[in-house]
Motif scaffolding. Structure first.
Motif, PDB file in Angstrom:
ATOM      1  N   ALA A   1       0.840  -1.193   0.000  1.00 21.33           N
ATOM      2  CA  ALA A   1       0.000   0.000   0.000  1.00 21.33           C
ATOM      3  C   ALA A   1       0.872   1.239   0.000  1.00 21.33           C
ATOM      4  N   LYS A   2       0.340   2.231  -0.563  1.00 17.21           N
ATOM      5  CA  LYS A   2       1.058   3.469  -0.817  1.00 17.21           C
ATOM      6  C   LYS A   2       1.502   4.221   0.439  1.00 17.21           C
ATOM      7  N   TYR A   3       0.742   4.162   1.500  1.00 15.96           N
ATOM      8  CA  TYR A   3       1.036   4.995   2.665  1.00 15.96           C
ATOM      9  C   TYR A   3       1.563   4.250   3.903  1.00 15.96           C
ATOM     10  N   PHE A   4       1.473   2.953   3.914  1.00 15.85           N
ATOM     11  CA  PHE A   4       1.804   2.215   5.131  1.00 15.85           C
ATOM     12  C   PHE A   4       3.185   2.562   5.675  1.00 15.85           C
ATOM     13  N   ASN A   5       4.196   2.535   4.834  1.00 16.32           N
ATOM     14  CA  ASN A   5       5.568   2.730   5.334  1.00 16.32           C
ATOM     15  C   ASN A   5       5.757   4.085   6.011  1.00 16.32           C
ATOM     16  N   LYS A   6       5.313   5.146   5.375  1.00 16.47           N
ATOM     17  CA  LYS A   6       5.530   6.449   6.012  1.00 16.47           C
ATOM     18  C   LYS A   6       4.575   6.690   7.179  1.00 16.47           C
ATOM     19  N   ASN A   7       3.373   6.116   7.120  1.00 20.33           N
ATOM     20  CA  ASN A   7       2.450   6.259   8.246  1.00 20.33           C
ATOM     21  C   ASN A   7       2.955   5.527   9.483  1.00 20.33           C
ATOM     22  N   LEU A   8       3.474   4.327   9.297  1.00 18.39           N
ATOM     23  CA  LEU A   8       4.012   3.573  10.424  1.00 18.39           C
ATOM     24  C   LEU A   8       5.140   4.353  11.093  1.00 18.39           C
ATOM     25  N   LYS A   9       6.049   4.846  10.301  1.00 15.77           N
ATOM     26  CA  LYS A   9       7.175   5.601  10.854  1.00 15.77           C
ATOM     27  C   LYS A   9       6.682   6.876  11.562  1.00 15.77           C
ATOM     28  N   TYR A  10       5.756   7.585  10.936  1.00 17.09           N
ATOM     29  CA  TYR A  10       5.225   8.823  11.516  1.00 17.09           C
ATOM     30  C   TYR A  10       4.523   8.562  12.848  1.00 17.09           C
ATOM     31  N   ILE A  11       3.665   7.563  12.872  1.00 18.38           N
ATOM     32  CA  ILE A  11       2.940   7.236  14.104  1.00 18.38           C
ATOM     33  C   ILE A  11       3.923   6.840  15.200  1.00 18.38           C
ATOM     34  N   ARG A  12       4.901   6.031  14.854  1.00 18.75           N
ATOM     35  CA  ARG A  12       5.905   5.637  15.850  1.00 18.75           C
ATOM     36  C   ARG A  12       6.619   6.844  16.429  1.00 18.75           C
ATOM     37  N   LYS A  13       7.029   7.743  15.553  1.00 20.34           N
ATOM     38  CA  LYS A  13       7.788   8.926  15.989  1.00 20.34           C
ATOM     39  C   LYS A  13       6.928   9.867  16.829  1.00 20.34           C
ATOM     40  N   ILE A  14       5.720  10.134  16.382  1.00 17.65           N
ATOM     41  CA  ILE A  14       4.887  11.106  17.084  1.00 17.65           C
ATOM     42  C   ILE A  14       4.452  10.584  18.460  1.00 17.65           C
ATOM     43  N   TYR A  15       4.321   9.263  18.589  1.00 18.12           N
ATOM     44  CA  TYR A  15       3.952   8.667  19.878  1.00 18.12           C
ATOM     45  C   TYR A  15       5.160   8.090  20.622  1.00 18.12           C
ATOM     46  N   ASN A  16       6.349   8.329  20.081  1.00 18.92           N
ATOM     47  CA  ASN A  16       7.590   7.902  20.724  1.00 18.92           C
ATOM     48  C   ASN A  16       7.612   6.395  21.010  1.00 18.92           C
ATOM     49  N   ILE A  17       7.300   5.625  19.975  1.00 19.58           N
ATOM     50  CA  ILE A  17       7.323   4.166  20.069  1.00 19.58           C
ATOM     51  C   ILE A  17       8.461   3.671  19.177  1.00 19.58           C
ATOM     52  N   SER A  18       9.358   2.901  19.741  1.00 22.10           N
ATOM     53  CA  SER A  18      10.499   2.416  18.965  1.00 22.10           C
ATOM     54  C   SER A  18      10.126   1.182  18.134  1.00 22.10           C
ATOM     55  N   GLN A  19      10.920   0.930  17.128  1.00 17.62           N
ATOM     56  CA  GLN A  19      10.760  -0.299  16.351  1.00 17.62           C
ATOM     57  C   GLN A  19      10.936  -1.497  17.277  1.00 17.62           C
ATOM     58  N   PHE A  20      11.884  -1.393  18.194  1.00 20.02           N
ATOM     59  CA  PHE A  20      12.155  -2.470  19.145  1.00 20.02           C
ATOM     60  C   PHE A  20      10.910  -2.779  19.978  1.00 20.02           C
ATOM     61  N   THR A  21      10.217  -1.748  20.450  1.00 23.57           N
ATOM     62  CA  THR A  21       9.016  -1.949  21.263  1.00 23.57           C
ATOM     63  C   THR A  21       7.943  -2.687  20.479  1.00 23.57           C
ATOM     64  N   ILE A  22       7.693  -2.256  19.259  1.00 23.92           N
ATOM     65  CA  ILE A  22       6.694  -2.937  18.426  1.00 23.92           C
ATOM     66  C   ILE A  22       7.113  -4.381  18.180  1.00 23.92           C
ATOM     67  N   ALA A  23       8.371  -4.565  17.846  1.00 20.44           N
ATOM     68  CA  ALA A  23       8.880  -5.910  17.571  1.00 20.44           C
ATOM     69  C   ALA A  23       8.719  -6.823  18.781  1.00 20.44           C
ATOM     70  N   LYS A  24       9.094  -6.331  19.931  1.00 20.60           N
ATOM     71  CA  LYS A  24       9.016  -7.125  21.155  1.00 20.60           C
ATOM     72  C   LYS A  24       7.571  -7.447  21.523  1.00 20.60           C
ATOM     73  N   GLU A  25       6.713  -6.438  21.495  1.00 18.63           N
ATOM     74  CA  GLU A  25       5.307  -6.622  21.884  1.00 18.63           C
ATOM     75  C   GLU A  25       4.549  -7.552  20.935  1.00 18.63           C
ATOM     76  N   LEU A  26       4.909  -7.518  19.654  1.00 21.39           N
ATOM     77  CA  LEU A  26       4.152  -8.270  18.657  1.00 21.39           C
ATOM     78  C   LEU A  26       4.865  -9.512  18.141  1.00 21.39           C
ATOM     79  N   GLY A  27       6.093  -9.721  18.605  1.00 20.03           N
ATOM     80  CA  GLY A  27       6.841 -10.895  18.150  1.00 20.03           C
ATOM     81  C   GLY A  27       7.244 -10.811  16.686  1.00 20.03           C
TER      82      GLY A  27
END
Length: 87
Positions: free
Chosen positions: A2-28
């Motif tokens: 999808a056209k927007y997923f990549n930049k939306n994921l990064k934006y949401i993570r940054k604006i809510y201060n969620i790291s890639q590591f946190t998502i990875a750990k929480e979701l396996g």
């Protein structure tokens, strides 16, 4: 995928201060996969996309279907509030 997923994921993570590591750990999910999805190097599998959207409290259609990077924090909160109330 999808056209927007990549930049939306990064934006949401940054604006809510969620790291890639946190998502990875929480979701396996492998952290390097999240990085590659954000960079647009690989497509996110549908199951992972749905899991991430749910974890972030965003509708799948919003993350994939529109550019959320143009929205302010308060506008994002309205979207999230609508999703949380429906759960």
């Amino acid at each position: 995928m999808a056209k927007y997923f990549n930049k939306n994921l990064k934006y949401i993570r940054k604006i809510y201060n969620i790291s890639q590591f946190t998502i990875a750990k929480e979701l396996g999910i492998d952290r390097s996969s999240i990085s590659r999805w954000e960079k647009g190097n690989i497509d996110v599998p549908l199951e992972a996309a749905l899991t991430i959207a749910d974890f972030l409290h965003f509708n799948y259609a919003d993350i994939f279907g529109r550019d959320l990077t143009t929205l302010s924090m308060s506008e994002l909160e309205k979207i999230k509030k609508n999703i949380i109330e429906k759960h």
